[in-house]
Design a protein around this motif. Structure first.
Motif, PDB file in Angstrom:
ATOM      1  N   MET D   1      39.761  41.431  66.520  1.00  0.00           N
ATOM      2  CA  MET D   1      38.578  40.415  66.429  1.00  0.00           C
ATOM      3  C   MET D   1      37.237  41.165  66.672  1.00  0.00           C
ATOM      4  N   GLU D   2      37.155  40.172  66.253  1.00  0.00           N
ATOM      5  CA  GLU D   2      35.432  40.936  66.080  1.00  0.00           C
ATOM      6  C   GLU D   2      34.603  39.863  66.827  1.00  0.00           C
ATOM      7  N   ILE D   3      33.131  40.831  67.457  1.00  0.00           N
ATOM      8  CA  ILE D   3      32.418  39.365  68.417  1.00  0.00           C
ATOM      9  C   ILE D   3      30.735  39.914  67.813  1.00  0.00           C
ATOM     10  N   ASN D   4      30.424  38.940  66.947  1.00  0.00           N
ATOM     11  CA  ASN D   4      29.180  39.600  66.298  1.00  0.00           C
ATOM     12  C   ASN D   4      28.714  41.057  66.162  1.00  0.00           C
ATOM     13  N   GLY D   5      29.895  40.589  65.302  1.00  0.00           N
ATOM     14  CA  GLY D   5      30.918  42.276  64.442  1.00  0.00           C
ATOM     15  C   GLY D   5      30.802  43.074  64.995  1.00  0.00           C
ATOM     16  N   ILE D   7      34.094  44.853  67.001  1.00  0.00           N
ATOM     17  CA  ILE D   7      35.245  45.443  67.123  1.00  0.00           C
ATOM     18  C   ILE D   7      35.917  44.762  68.814  1.00  0.00           C
ATOM     19  N   ILE D   8      37.058  44.539  68.887  1.00  0.00           N
ATOM     20  CA  ILE D   8      36.436  43.863  70.537  1.00  0.00           C
ATOM     21  C   ILE D   8      38.210  44.259  70.630  1.00  0.00           C
ATOM     22  N   GLU D   9      39.056  45.630  71.204  1.00  0.00           N
ATOM     23  CA  GLU D   9      40.120  46.218  70.697  1.00  0.00           C
ATOM     24  C   GLU D   9      41.262  45.273  72.062  1.00  0.00           C
ATOM     25  N   VAL D 266      31.166  36.940  80.068  1.00  0.00           N
ATOM     26  CA  VAL D 266      29.965  37.864  79.686  1.00  0.00           C
ATOM     27  C   VAL D 266      28.733  39.063  79.684  1.00  0.00           C
ATOM     28  N   GLY D 267      30.056  39.572  79.676  1.00  0.00           N
ATOM     29  CA  GLY D 267      29.165  41.409  80.353  1.00  0.00           C
ATOM     30  C   GLY D 267      29.728  41.490  78.485  1.00  0.00           C
ATOM     31  N   ILE D 268      30.633  41.311  78.001  1.00  0.00           N
ATOM     32  CA  ILE D 268      30.824  41.900  77.103  1.00  0.00           C
ATOM     33  C   ILE D 268      30.479  40.863  75.400  1.00  0.00           C
ATOM     34  N   LEU D 269      30.509  39.900  75.778  1.00  0.00           N
ATOM     35  CA  LEU D 269      29.547  39.352  74.931  1.00  0.00           C
ATOM     36  C   LEU D 269      27.991  39.696  74.812  1.00  0.00           C
ATOM     37  N   ALA D 270      27.299  40.051  75.834  1.00  0.00           N
ATOM     38  CA  ALA D 270      25.819  40.686  75.919  1.00  0.00           C
ATOM     39  C   ALA D 270      25.702  41.323  75.074  1.00  0.00           C
ATOM     40  N   ALA D 271      26.936  42.737  75.589  1.00  0.00           N
ATOM     41  CA  ALA D 271      27.029  44.037  74.776  1.00  0.00           C
ATOM     42  C   ALA D 271      27.023  44.009  73.375  1.00  0.00           C
ATOM     43  N   THR D 272      27.604  42.985  72.670  1.00  0.00           N
ATOM     44  CA  THR D 272      27.840  42.943  71.383  1.00  0.00           C
ATOM     45  C   THR D 272      26.494  42.420  70.807  1.00  0.00           C
ATOM     46  N   LYS D 273      25.420  42.543  71.333  1.00  0.00           N
ATOM     47  CA  LYS D 273      24.328  41.533  71.057  1.00  0.00           C
ATOM     48  C   LYS D 273      23.028  42.405  71.068  1.00  0.00           C
ATOM     49  N   VAL D 274      23.428  44.036  71.437  1.00  0.00           N
ATOM     50  CA  VAL D 274      23.290  44.668  71.015  1.00  0.00           C
ATOM     51  C   VAL D 274      22.822  45.500  69.706  1.00  0.00           C
ATOM     52  N   PRO D 275      21.762  45.667  68.731  1.00  0.00           N
ATOM     53  CA  PRO D 275      22.360  46.677  67.309  1.00  0.00           C
ATOM     54  C   PRO D 275      22.946  48.219  67.644  1.00  0.00           C
ATOM     55  N   GLY D 276      23.761  48.370  67.011  1.00  0.00           N
ATOM     56  CA  GLY D 276      24.412  49.831  67.651  1.00  0.00           C
ATOM     57  C   GLY D 276      25.450  50.056  68.477  1.00  0.00           C
ATOM     58  N   VAL D 277      25.948  49.010  68.942  1.00  0.00           N
ATOM     59  CA  VAL D 277      27.211  48.645  69.389  1.00  0.00           C
ATOM     60  C   VAL D 277      28.723  48.454  68.522  1.00  0.00           C
ATOM     61  N   LYS D 278      29.551  49.470  68.094  1.00  0.00           N
ATOM     62  CA  LYS D 278      30.581  49.186  67.458  1.00  0.00           C
ATOM     63  C   LYS D 278      31.759  49.033  68.223  1.00  0.00           C
ATOM     64  N   LYS D 279      32.498  48.959  69.640  1.00  0.00           N
ATOM     65  CA  LYS D 279      33.533  48.946  69.981  1.00  0.00           C
ATOM     66  C   LYS D 279      33.612  48.434  70.949  1.00  0.00           C
ATOM     67  N   ILE D 280      34.134  47.137  71.547  1.00  0.00           N
ATOM     68  CA  ILE D 280      34.626  47.263  73.097  1.00  0.00           C
ATOM     69  C   ILE D 280      35.718  47.480  73.570  1.00  0.00           C
ATOM     70  N   THR D 281      36.557  48.373  74.183  1.00  0.00           N
ATOM     71  CA  THR D 281      37.895  48.798  74.829  1.00  0.00           C
ATOM     72  C   THR D 281      37.846  48.125  76.459  1.00  0.00           C
TER      73      THR D 281
END
Lengths: 301, 301, 301, 301
Positions: D1-5, D7-9, D266-281
């Motif tokens: 899964m990807e959100i705003n580019g 990767i959501i593990e 909402v925290g993950i969504l917000a984090a994905t909006k910052v340039p340079g973030v690659k992945k959430i796990t």
């Protein structure tokens, strides 16, 4: 030249003369002094479109102020002395006189080249009920107000200082450049005699004089397209390195070239300590416009 | 009338029409949005001597903004619509566009009476490299800047609102009036559609129109001598009660009379809860100058 | 004795020995250093019920720190040295090591009487991947963490300092006492070597040892009923003057009696400048409990 | 899964039951309430080494509090109910009762599973001079203190909530992960019922249970070496992607699994909006330790 692994470009910041005032705003508490100082220095980034350049220089503890209360020294600056006086009247009259528990004192002291009768003019707000007085060696006015009494020094010293000291922080992404810019501003805040007038001390949108687009010739300033990361592959004259995706600029005004140089030095040093910063450079106009040319490499000799 | 043991005088606040804009400033973090909002609303207390009246209205969480980032709604206000547009251009262009990671959106929405093409004019900063785009239903411009990209909505709605809603807090000393004023500002900050444009939301030095001193006739405003505690035994027309030694005024601007009324109500209620507050009154010109007369007693019916 | 029209009672503050550590917390920016310093010193008012007494002593600019980054010196204090070490381990390990971009250095320096191997013990968090290193003269550990690397000095100096330096601010109402207390804390914050460990540096609810109520004998401390304004006409032994309706206490810990005395002096001076303050006194146990007796009048000789 | 580019593990956060209290701290002003709330929730990151997990949940405007003053809801949490009561007594007694102008009310309301007599026990500080009273439907105690009166509700509700909701933000460098973490915390702060107990809401040094180093077997927790960027080429079991150089963790406690899930979303969504973030796990123990398994992908269905 490299510092902490960051390239310092062999270039110079081009800076300009500006009239500078230094005003000490005291209040019952540090917090109240900051409220007044913040309001009085707002909407004060660049005289391109703001009515003045203004910022908070430093905190002064109560043991070192004329009235034994905590305070902040602010600077209000303008290229024209008459406009500076006008701005001082408006900003002290509307943003400090109106703020809770404040007083306003000259903080330029012996460095002053001229004295402006700003307090003398503010006293008319007292409607004749104000009193001339002395506080130590200072001539002050005591103006009755609804919350009590406002004290302002009669005269405020001004001098020719330096505007537009600057450097650019180039980093691998926007956040690295941003945190480095914040670190630079923190470092600069401990240098006497200088301010960083932009929001949070940082310029997100550095500009060039005029416009390159022939249809936009009416603009006095437009985006510094050579330094825009998103235009690297769009414009022919891009100067953004391949590994750079975010650039912030720090702009410094100060009471002297020495103060501005010291600020640039500690600011650049601080910026180089943040991971992801690649290069430091500075903005100039080829030496054609400004009186001062501050070479980056000279700062570190 | 008494509330929590505090006398509410049977009088009214006299308020005036003003053109109001509501701008949502978003940024990567809440803190960065606040830096921009603070700079953009600084030097914005009263149009008597400031170029605009401006303030932060409220925080908007990222779940409720067009770009999913945290933001603050600010208001910029001016009696003349053309001057308001000018101020919006300058304050957005110099204090928001230049601030780290920000974007600017219209927050007036359906309440707008007219649309100002402020974003359309700001886009020229892009030197032709800017792009028109859509974000949801909003028409925006993407302007390349050194730190990345600045997004501004194309048009910003404005409407005729209300300036100068006000009340006075009279207390047994300055600190009680001050803490009550802070409590009032805190309460008002949770009311939609209003700002308290003075420093920290508080007026320490309320004024009257003109001067009573014949030598000071050149002044457009001087201290409200009738309400100065230190002049109680000096002037013949003092209105300061015997047990009052400190008075602060709260001034409110807002998008509508209803919003300003609600703000006055919750602000007065909050002020009456602080020990040492004696009386609440309001400022007016006998009903001769302002379009709006907001009676204090009506607020609590 | 009177200062600025405020009575300074001829009494003394009774203070106690305490083990004091001084830790410099640096970070990428001043703001990030403050976040860590605040968390690490929270829940640290009085060892009566808190696990330690702790507070932020002062800001250190990046030009004066071992790693060239901005920082705050915090103090963590405890009567027992072994408990102090335990608290240092927990607070550095949980509140500084976990905070973004931080490092921890000894700030006691040559004043130390003993060295605690706190960094040496923290290094085990590195699971063997940590590295011993030198930063200037300091022995440090580099501990790999998810966000990068945490640096801690190996040893932290501690010394016997002074706890419980104090004075009471009596004012005509609560708000005057409160603003005076805030002014006192602001003044004290510019004195080296001291902290004011209570919330915002202020004690709203000074206590006495034990209880006077025979049913409450199980309590080790209860309200200082003699100094409660609402009990003035209720208890027989009230010491609240007729014109006093609010009292705040300032409690000071420090590395030496001299530092605590200087803090008391500048704090009292600041408090006397706030309108509405009537009297300054101090808390003691008749000299029976504490090692130190700091006479208020001696401070101003 | 990807959100705003990003990767959501496809993994889950493993969380644990914890006893949660919700306390509303009011004060004369928002600022004073925050001082108390901050002190009371300090040294409260993780029960691994802190005496409790604690944090500020949200601001409550004066129009919505029992005493018509502004306040903050804080949460204090502990796995053991008896220890939670102890911590509530200590933190309210030492950090709220002692703070200027505060009061403490239950904010768990109807969600409570049990009532703890914390206010009843705090009242003994009044030495018999305290008064039982009613404020609306609430049973309160009025305790006389030096600055006036402290009000505490008699009982505080607690319930079984959820601790250790979490996600990891992996970014191309430390600053991108940091700004994304701040954005996540800002977003989470608008979700009811949750706190982020670490400094600034962020964990810089995520840990694993125990130690892999055989010499460090005495450690209950050590650095999460698999997720340390500086160990990517050092350890065999590194899970740090090639393009990742900084990782921050967000830890969430809350009154219910639903609240924690909403916060994670909402925290993950917000984090994905910052340039340079690659992945959430997210962090888990293979499902062996915790009662709750919150799958990241489920949050976005």
């Amino acid at each position: 030249m490299e510092i902490n692994g960051v390239i310092i470009e062999d270039t110079f910041a081009e800076a300009f003369p500006i009239w500078v005032s230094r005003i000490l705003v005291t209040a019952a508490t540090e917090r109240l002094a900051k409220i007044a100082a913040t309001e009085a220095t707002g909407f004060g980034c660049s005289v391109i479109m703001c009515p003045a350049e203004a910022g908070i220089e430093k905190y002064v503890p109560p043991t070192e102020t004329p009235d034994g209360r905590p305070g902040y020294i602010i600077q209000i600056c303008h290229p024209k002395k008459s406009e500076l006086e006008h701005q001082m009247l408006e900003r002290i009259g509307q943003c400090i006189l109106t703020a809770p528990t404040t007083a306003a004192f000259d903080a330029m002291g012996d460095e002053a080249e001229e004295q402006l009768k700003v307090g003398f003019k503010l006293k008319f707000f007292g409607d004749g009920y104000e009193k001339k007085d002395k506080l130590g060696d200072r001539t002050i006015y005591r103006i009755p107000i609804m919350s009590g009494e406002f004290i302002t020094e009669s005269k405020f010293g001004v001098k020719k200082g330096v505007a537009g000291g600057n450097f650019f922080i180039l980093a691998e992404n926007q956040t690295a450049a941003l945190v480095a810019a914040e670190a630079a501003v923190d470092a600069i805040s401990s240098v006497d005699g200088v301010i960083t007038p932009f929001p949070g001390g940082i310029v997100a949108s550095g500009s060039k004089v005029g416009a390159s687009n022939p249809k936009y010739k009416f603009m006095t300033a437009t985006t510094n397209h050579k330094m825009c990361p998103t235009l690297r592959d769009v414009v022919e004259d891009s100067e953004v390195p391949e590994d750079v995706n975010g650039i912030y600029e720090i702009v410094i005004d100060g009471i002297s070239e020495e103060a501005v140089k010291e600020a640039m030095k500690v600011g650049i040093l601080a910026a180089t300590k943040v991971p992801g910063v690649k290069k430091i450079t500075a903005g100039n106009y080829g030496g054609k416009l400004g009186k001062y040319q501050i070479k980056l490499h000279d700062l570190f000799e």
